[in-house]
Design a protein around this motif. Structure first.
Motif, short mmCIF file in Angstrom:
data_model
loop_
_atom_site.label_atom_id
_atom_site.label_comp_id
_atom_site.label_asym_id
_atom_site.label_seq_id
_atom_site.Cartn_x
_atom_site.Cartn_y
_atom_site.Cartn_z
N ALA A 125 0.88 -1.33 -0.03
CA ALA A 125 -0.03 0.04 0.12
C ALA A 125 0.85 1.23 0.07
O ALA A 125 0.55 2.27 -0.41
CB ALA A 125 -0.96 0.00 1.13
N THR A 126 1.74 1.45 0.92
CA THR A 126 2.95 2.32 0.92
C THR A 126 3.52 2.83 -0.63
O THR A 126 3.75 3.94 -1.01
CB THR A 126 3.94 2.08 1.92
N VAL A 127 4.03 1.65 -1.03
CA VAL A 127 4.86 1.71 -2.34
C VAL A 127 3.91 2.23 -3.26
O VAL A 127 4.33 2.90 -4.28
CB VAL A 127 5.69 0.30 -2.66
N VAL A 169 19.35 1.78 -5.76
CA VAL A 169 19.02 1.94 -4.22
C VAL A 169 20.18 2.31 -3.65
O VAL A 169 21.60 2.11 -4.01
CB VAL A 169 18.78 0.29 -4.01
N THR A 170 19.87 2.76 -2.52
CA THR A 170 21.18 3.10 -1.36
C THR A 170 20.85 1.98 -0.33
O THR A 170 19.87 1.39 0.01
CB THR A 170 21.02 4.47 -0.84
N ALA A 171 21.99 1.48 0.19
CA ALA A 171 21.99 0.63 1.23
C ALA A 171 23.13 0.67 1.96
O ALA A 171 24.20 1.09 1.58
CB ALA A 171 21.54 -0.90 1.10
N GLY A 172 23.21 0.12 3.34
CA GLY A 172 24.36 0.16 4.19
C GLY A 172 25.12 -1.13 3.99
O GLY A 172 24.90 -2.05 5.04
N GLY A 173 26.15 -1.08 2.92
CA GLY A 173 27.02 -2.51 3.06
C GLY A 173 26.66 -3.41 1.77
O GLY A 173 25.67 -3.29 0.99
N TYR A 191 25.51 4.03 0.76
CA TYR A 191 25.51 5.32 1.23
C TYR A 191 26.40 5.54 2.42
O TYR A 191 26.87 6.46 2.61
CB TYR A 191 24.25 5.53 1.72
N ARG A 192 27.11 4.37 2.98
CA ARG A 192 28.25 4.50 4.00
C ARG A 192 29.39 5.03 3.19
O ARG A 192 30.24 5.74 4.10
CB ARG A 192 28.33 3.43 4.82
N GLU A 193 29.68 4.64 2.09
CA GLU A 193 31.03 4.70 1.65
C GLU A 193 31.00 5.69 0.27
O GLU A 193 32.02 6.29 -0.13
CB GLU A 193 31.63 3.42 0.90
N ASP A 214 11.91 8.26 -0.54
CA ASP A 214 12.84 8.59 0.47
C ASP A 214 12.32 8.26 1.88
O ASP A 214 11.26 8.56 2.26
CB ASP A 214 13.27 10.19 0.43
N ILE A 215 13.26 7.56 2.76
CA ILE A 215 12.68 7.38 4.11
C ILE A 215 13.64 8.10 5.09
O ILE A 215 13.50 8.09 6.16
CB ILE A 215 12.87 5.60 4.39
N VAL A 216 14.36 9.11 4.65
CA VAL A 216 15.34 9.70 5.38
C VAL A 216 14.94 11.20 5.82
O VAL A 216 15.17 11.39 6.91
CB VAL A 216 16.94 9.65 4.89
N GLY A 217 14.44 11.82 4.87
CA GLY A 217 13.78 13.10 5.18
C GLY A 217 14.84 14.26 5.13
O GLY A 217 15.71 14.45 4.30
N ALA A 218 14.73 15.21 6.42
CA ALA A 218 15.50 16.35 6.57
C ALA A 218 17.21 16.14 5.77
O ALA A 218 17.46 16.76 5.23
CB ALA A 218 15.51 16.69 7.90
N LYS A 219 17.67 14.97 6.36
CA LYS A 219 19.02 14.93 6.18
C LYS A 219 19.41 14.85 4.76
O LYS A 219 20.56 15.03 4.12
CB LYS A 219 19.79 13.64 6.92
N TYR A 220 18.60 14.32 4.00
CA TYR A 220 18.50 13.93 2.57
C TYR A 220 17.84 14.85 1.73
O TYR A 220 18.28 15.16 0.41
CB TYR A 220 18.37 12.54 2.20
N ALA A 261 4.77 14.28 0.52
CA ALA A 261 4.94 13.60 1.96
C ALA A 261 3.80 13.24 2.09
O ALA A 261 2.82 13.69 2.09
CB ALA A 261 5.63 14.54 2.63
N THR A 262 3.83 11.79 2.45
CA THR A 262 2.33 11.27 2.83
C THR A 262 2.66 10.20 3.95
O THR A 262 3.89 9.74 4.20
CB THR A 262 1.67 10.31 1.84
N SER A 263 1.77 9.87 4.75
CA SER A 263 1.55 9.04 5.99
C SER A 263 0.36 8.15 5.63
O SER A 263 -0.57 8.63 5.56
CB SER A 263 1.71 9.54 7.03
N LEU A 264 0.46 7.15 5.60
CA LEU A 264 -0.61 6.04 5.45
C LEU A 264 -1.57 5.85 6.60
O LEU A 264 -2.97 6.00 6.63
CB LEU A 264 -0.34 4.48 5.29
N SER A 314 18.30 -2.64 15.16
CA SER A 314 19.95 -3.04 14.98
C SER A 314 20.00 -2.95 13.36
O SER A 314 21.14 -3.00 12.94
CB SER A 314 20.11 -4.46 15.48
N SER A 315 18.88 -2.90 12.49
CA SER A 315 18.79 -3.08 11.21
C SER A 315 19.81 -4.13 10.41
O SER A 315 20.45 -4.22 9.48
CB SER A 315 19.76 -1.67 10.62
N ALA A 316 19.53 -5.33 11.33
CA ALA A 316 20.27 -6.57 10.99
C ALA A 316 19.53 -7.46 9.85
O ALA A 316 19.74 -8.13 9.16
CB ALA A 316 20.53 -7.54 12.26
#
Ligand code: NAP
Length: 328
Positions: A125-127, A169-173, A191-193, A214-220, A261-264, A314-316
């Motif tokens: 629904a969000t996507v 895509v961006t992702a960490g690692g 995005y870390r490198e 975007d899921i990051v908001g202000a920083k991006y 910007a939306t919220s479901l 932990s984003s594991a």
């Protein structure tokens, strides 16, 4: 019934499996015996005391579930006792029973088992609503998905590829990026490198992204506008990097670009029903056809919701974390 309650906001240990009154099924609602639910970032914020349920919603966390219809309220059509369903919720998924407005129910898609179906309502629904109904991603365009390995990201990659878009895509690692590539992502940015604006420009001959999820908001904010193509659309759905940013309006103007910007969760019932109907029409056939699939990292017993929250924080994980009702 039993449900995960939050007697006091706090860390994961604030989630307590406790006996609570059964929900009452109202006009236009269906009672679902929950077999499974799934964890969303919003549940973490609710647990911490930063995201109260909207008025009238269940006080328990859980924005989606799968299960069987056990009662049907007055004015409901199209659903019967015994139907296997999954549902978009405003809350109450971490429980053995939940009352659901009928417009938020979906049948379990062909080829998906009942437990796994709980991984689908929130991300589809969000996507679908943001990338397709609002930002109108078209075949041949480039979509940049921040957090490609998240629950949202894993669905966004697959849906965009299914309609013939190119996906960055961006992702960490490297491990997370490799999973994004398996799902079809064409441009992989750690995005870390790496600087995502530079990498995206390089990969698109300087053009940038037609749509950014975007899921990051202000920083991006500033870098997202830089990464947009002419006529680009930036769809903000998360604020993990803060709520207040500075925007160069001239950059937006020169690109004839748009930011939404939306919220479901807090949307009126008719808007949610329209989104769910669109998901059923456009996304369910892709799942039934095996083109798009739910990506599940792991499944834990619902009373261990605290552990599920630790995993998410932990984003594991890659994809969704499910919670199974031990009594179902
Ligand atoms: N507006 C709405 O209606 C709506 C609905 C559902 C979800 N959401 C939002 O969508 C986001 C994803 O939700 P989810 O449930 O799928 O969460 P999730 O699986 O926990 O994913 C969060 C992801 O954010 C990534 N991340 C963190 N910082 C990042 C950065 N600087 N750049 C790129 N990725 C970064 C993490 O990956 P790494 O390990 O790679 O950092 C992680 O995969 C959340 O912010 C949530 O609130 C919004």
């Amino acid at each position: 019934m039993y449900a995960i309650t939050i007697p006091e906001p706090g860390g994961p240990e604030a989630l307590v499996w406790a006996e609570v009154p059964d929900p009452v099924v109202g006009e236009g609602e269906v009672l679902v015996d929950v077999v499974s639910s799934a964890v969303n970032r919003a549940d973490v914020l609710q647990r911490q005391g930063f995201y109260n349920p909207p008025p009238g919603a269940s006080p328990y966390p859980g924005l989606e579930c799968a299960g069987r219809v056990s009662a049907v309220g007055p004015g409901v059509s199209g659903w019967s006792v015994g139907d296997e369903v999954c549902a978009l919720l405003a809350g109450g998924g971490y429980a053995e029973k939940v009352a659901v407005p009928m417009g938020q129910l979906l049948p379990v898609p062909e080829g998906v088992d009942l437990v796994t179906a709980a991984a689908l309502p929130e991300v589809t629904a969000t996507v679908w609503s943001n990338v397709f109904m609002v930002a109108h991603l078209r075949p041949g365009e480039t979509l940049l998905v921040h957090g490609g390995s998240s629950g949202i990201g894993t669905m966004a990659i697959q849906l965009a590829k299914a309609v013939g878009a190119r996906v960055a895509v961006t992702a960490g690692g490297p491990e997370k990026l490799a999973r994004c590539a398996e799902l079809g992502a064409d441009i992989l940015i750690d995005y870390r490198e790496q600087d995502f604006v530079q990498e995206l420009r390089r990969a698109t001959d300087g053009a940038g992204a037609d749509v950014i999820l975007d899921i990051v908001g202000a920083k991006y904010l500033d870098r997202n506008v830089k990464a947009l193509a002419v006529n680009g659309r930036l769809a903000i759905i998360g604020l993990q990097g803060g709520v207040k940013g500075e925007l160069n309006l001239n950059a937006l103007l020169r690109k004839r670009a748009a930011i939404t910007a939306t919220s479901l969760r807090g949307r009126p019932l008719d808007e949610k029903a329209a989104i769910v109907a669109a998901v059923r029409e456009h996304v369910w056939p892709l799942i039934a056809g095996g083109v798009v699939r739910p990506i599940v990292d792991r499944s834990l017993p619902m009373p261990d919701a605290a552990e599920a929250h630790r995993v998410l924080e932990s984003s594991a994980h890659i994809g969704k974390v499910l919670l199974r009702n031990p009594a179902a």
